[in-house]
Design an enzyme around this catalytic site. Structure first.
Site, PDB file in Angstrom:
ATOM      1  N   GLY A  11     124.001  -6.493  75.372  1.00  0.00           N
ATOM      2  CA  GLY A  11     125.187  -6.134  74.629  1.00  0.00           C
ATOM      3  C   GLY A  11     126.292  -7.053  74.848  1.00  0.00           C
ATOM      4  O   GLY A  11     126.686  -7.119  75.886  1.00  0.00           O
ATOM      5  N   ARG A  72     118.888  -9.217  73.130  1.00  0.00           N
ATOM      6  CA  ARG A  72     118.066  -8.457  74.020  1.00  0.00           C
ATOM      7  C   ARG A  72     116.577  -8.715  73.551  1.00  0.00           C
ATOM      8  O   ARG A  72     115.883  -8.580  72.705  1.00  0.00           O
ATOM      9  CB  ARG A  72     118.099  -6.882  73.856  1.00  0.00           C
ATOM     10  CG  ARG A  72     119.472  -6.298  73.819  1.00  0.00           C
ATOM     11  CD  ARG A  72     119.444  -4.656  73.928  1.00  0.00           C
ATOM     12  NE  ARG A  72     120.897  -4.100  73.590  1.00  0.00           N
ATOM     13  CZ  ARG A  72     121.664  -4.049  74.633  1.00  0.00           C
ATOM     14  NH1 ARG A  72     121.569  -4.498  75.616  1.00  0.00           N
ATOM     15  NH2 ARG A  72     122.742  -3.468  74.188  1.00  0.00           N
ATOM     16  N   ASP A 103     123.079  -4.956  83.118  1.00  0.00           N
ATOM     17  CA  ASP A 103     121.933  -4.658  83.979  1.00  0.00           C
ATOM     18  C   ASP A 103     120.458  -5.309  83.539  1.00  0.00           C
ATOM     19  O   ASP A 103     119.662  -5.782  84.434  1.00  0.00           O
ATOM     20  CB  ASP A 103     121.616  -3.176  84.469  1.00  0.00           C
ATOM     21  CG  ASP A 103     121.547  -2.229  83.182  1.00  0.00           C
ATOM     22  OD1 ASP A 103     121.536  -2.815  82.146  1.00  0.00           O
ATOM     23  OD2 ASP A 103     121.471  -0.976  83.343  1.00  0.00           O
ATOM     24  N   THR A 126     129.609  -6.128  80.743  1.00  0.00           N
ATOM     25  CA  THR A 126     129.452  -5.145  80.022  1.00  0.00           C
ATOM     26  C   THR A 126     130.276  -3.983  79.858  1.00  0.00           C
ATOM     27  O   THR A 126     131.153  -3.916  80.721  1.00  0.00           O
ATOM     28  CB  THR A 126     128.216  -4.407  80.612  1.00  0.00           C
ATOM     29  OG1 THR A 126     127.779  -3.081  80.046  1.00  0.00           O
ATOM     30  CG2 THR A 126     128.115  -4.084  82.100  1.00  0.00           C
ATOM     31  N   ASP A 128     130.136  -0.944  79.693  1.00  0.00           N
ATOM     32  CA  ASP A 128     129.595   0.159  80.313  1.00  0.00           C
ATOM     33  C   ASP A 128     130.254   0.720  81.836  1.00  0.00           C
ATOM     34  O   ASP A 128     130.137   1.579  82.352  1.00  0.00           O
ATOM     35  CB  ASP A 128     128.195   0.436  80.386  1.00  0.00           C
ATOM     36  CG  ASP A 128     127.501   0.333  78.982  1.00  0.00           C
ATOM     37  OD1 ASP A 128     128.488   0.596  78.232  1.00  0.00           O
ATOM     38  OD2 ASP A 128     126.394   0.101  78.884  1.00  0.00           O
ATOM     39  N   ASP A 130     129.035  -0.153  84.563  1.00  0.00           N
ATOM     40  CA  ASP A 130     127.749   0.536  85.050  1.00  0.00           C
ATOM     41  C   ASP A 130     127.338  -0.404  86.342  1.00  0.00           C
ATOM     42  O   ASP A 130     126.270   0.043  86.817  1.00  0.00           O
ATOM     43  CB  ASP A 130     126.903   1.216  84.398  1.00  0.00           C
ATOM     44  CG  ASP A 130     126.187   0.207  83.527  1.00  0.00           C
ATOM     45  OD1 ASP A 130     126.700  -0.932  83.391  1.00  0.00           O
ATOM     46  OD2 ASP A 130     125.139   0.582  82.738  1.00  0.00           O
ATOM     47  N   ARG A 172     126.266   4.106  77.508  1.00  0.00           N
ATOM     48  CA  ARG A 172     124.679   4.515  77.854  1.00  0.00           C
ATOM     49  C   ARG A 172     124.632   5.427  78.837  1.00  0.00           C
ATOM     50  O   ARG A 172     125.283   6.534  78.554  1.00  0.00           O
ATOM     51  CB  ARG A 172     124.104   3.045  78.482  1.00  0.00           C
ATOM     52  CG  ARG A 172     122.877   3.094  78.475  1.00  0.00           C
ATOM     53  CD  ARG A 172     122.215   1.866  78.804  1.00  0.00           C
ATOM     54  NE  ARG A 172     122.446   0.631  78.174  1.00  0.00           N
ATOM     55  CZ  ARG A 172     121.415   0.272  77.063  1.00  0.00           C
ATOM     56  NH1 ARG A 172     120.633   0.617  76.785  1.00  0.00           N
ATOM     57  NH2 ARG A 172     121.864  -0.832  76.462  1.00  0.00           N
TER      58      ARG A 172
HETATM   59  O1  F6P Z   1     125.647  -1.713  76.979  1.00  0.00           O
HETATM   60  C1  F6P Z   1     126.498  -1.752  76.155  1.00  0.00           C
HETATM   61  C2  F6P Z   1     126.225  -0.696  75.085  1.00  0.00           C
HETATM   62  O2  F6P Z   1     127.243  -0.845  74.028  1.00  0.00           O
HETATM   63  C3  F6P Z   1     125.749   0.717  75.551  1.00  0.00           C
HETATM   64  O3  F6P Z   1     127.307   1.254  75.708  1.00  0.00           O
HETATM   65  C4  F6P Z   1     125.051   1.208  74.130  1.00  0.00           C
HETATM   66  O4  F6P Z   1     124.521   2.357  74.685  1.00  0.00           O
HETATM   67  C5  F6P Z   1     124.414  -0.039  73.885  1.00  0.00           C
HETATM   68  O5  F6P Z   1     124.870  -1.039  74.423  1.00  0.00           O
HETATM   69  C6  F6P Z   1     123.970  -0.051  72.305  1.00  0.00           C
HETATM   70  O6  F6P Z   1     123.048  -1.260  72.400  1.00  0.00           O
HETATM   71  P1  F6P Z   1     122.913  -2.076  70.818  1.00  0.00           P
HETATM   72  O7  F6P Z   1     124.214  -2.586  70.507  1.00  0.00           O
HETATM   73  O8  F6P Z   1     121.721  -2.674  71.240  1.00  0.00           O
HETATM   74  O9  F6P Z   1     122.743  -0.835  69.808  1.00  0.00           O
END
Ligand code: F6P
Length: 323
Positions: A11, A72, A103, A126, A128, A130, A172
């Site tokens: 992300g 991803r 991560d 990120t 998050d 985390d 997340r």
């Molecule tokens: O890890 C960053 C994040 O925005 C999280 O907060 C969320 O759960 C996830 O990515 C969403 O991912 P995507 O953009 O692939 O839907």
């Protein structure tokens, strides 16, 4: 080391561009050839690699997103995908990698290092927050401020209509964005995966507020909350509080975009240069981080797997301040 490549993966997060800029300019300063890989591990597998110059990172320090694009990658989770990636890097003569991401990015980098021993240093990016091994990750501060701006606006309309709003924020499995935006936005309650808050607790807190003449309420819900999504929680609460007008707002990807805050630009610059200089000094299989204002390096293994608990003082504070 004479040829280094940088990429962003997973992300995106505001400040990634400032981080890329620091890596590129740092490499040029240290007379190292620097290459960009587009679309993270997918681009590595495809050989979507190009040489970068000081000019390629002009005018990006203030921009959200990532000029290197992100993805991803499913293919990189396979040994075959990683072998293709390694062959591409060898073809380009890449001797070291800077991985900017969260991560998933560090997990991939760690597996890749264990297989091919190509020195890699991570820069934690990120929203998050985390990752263990750094007080803050790139993008978290901007995401919190974006969420806060939205909460302030929702509060205005909640107040006009005497409504209860459930506002879901990203993160997340982590409650960092929720706790910080909840405190900053004066939420009556913050629901995070790190602590148990039942629907009964929510109802009790809301009723307590109304007994104290509150007319509107804000509940911030972390997306990883065990009781369910903000919509699911609001539906359960509504069954018991039929007299109240409830609304739900899911902030979503708005939290991932936008101009990075000053804090994120500076953090990203420090982590980008720190990752590059660490790599040149012999660090490998580690992530750069800033703890108590000092640059540190943490094994990818620990950065991914060790807990970074929410500050219990913050959790306690929400309850006290929402009286
Ligand atoms: O890890 C960053 C994040 O925005 C999280 O907060 C969320 O759960 C996830 O990515 C969403 O991912 P995507 O953009 O692939 O839907």
């Amino acid at each position: 080391m004479k040829r280094v490549a940088v990429f962003t993966s997973g992300g995106d997060a505001p400040g990634m561009n400032a981080c890329i800029r620091a890596v590129v300019r740092g490499a040029i300063y240290h007379e190292v050839e620097i290459f960009g890989i587009r679309y993270g591990y997918d681009g590595m597998i495809r050989g979507d690699i190009f040489q970068m110059s000081s000019h390629s990172v002009s005018n990006i320090v203030q921009r959200g997103g990532t000029i290197l694009k992100s993805a991803r990658s499913k293919e990189f989770t396979t040994p075959e995908g990683r072998r293709k990636a390694y062959e591409q890097l060898r073809k380009w003569g890449i001797e070291g990698l800077i991985a900017i991401g969260g991560d998933g990015t560090f997990t991939g980098a760690s597996i890749f290092y264990n297989e091919y021993e190509l020195p890699t240093v991570g820069a934690p990016g990120t929203i998050d927050n985390d990752l263990y091994g750094t007080d803050y990750t790139i993008g978290f501060d901007t995401a919190v401020n974006t969420a806060l701006e939205a909460i302030d606006k929702i509060r205005d309309t909640a107040d006009s209509h005497d409504r209860v709003f459930f506002i879901e924020v990203m993160g997340r499995d982590s409650g960092y964005i929720a706790i910080q935006s909840g405190i900053g936005g004066g939420a009556e309650l913050v629901m995070v995966p790190e602590t148990l808050t039942s629907v009964d607790d929510v109802i009790a807190t809301l009723k307590q507020g109304w007994d104290r003449a509150k007319t509107s309420s804000i509940v911030v819900v972390a997306e990883g909350e065990e009781e369910g999504t903000a919509h699911e929680i609001a539906d359960k609460v509504k069954e018991h509080l039929k007299q109240k007008d409830l609304r739900v707002t899911t902030l979503g990807h708005v939290q991932r975009g936008g101009r990075p805050s000053a804090f994120d630009r500076i953090l990203a610059s420090r982590l980008g240069l720190g990752a590059l200089e660490g790599l040149l000094a012999g660090q490998k299989n580690v992530a750069a981080g800033i703890i108590n204002d000092k640059l540190v390096y943490t094994d990818f293994k620990d950065a991914i797997s060790k807990e970074k608990p929410l500050n219990p003082d913050l959790i306690r504070m929400v309850n006290i301040l929402s009286i």
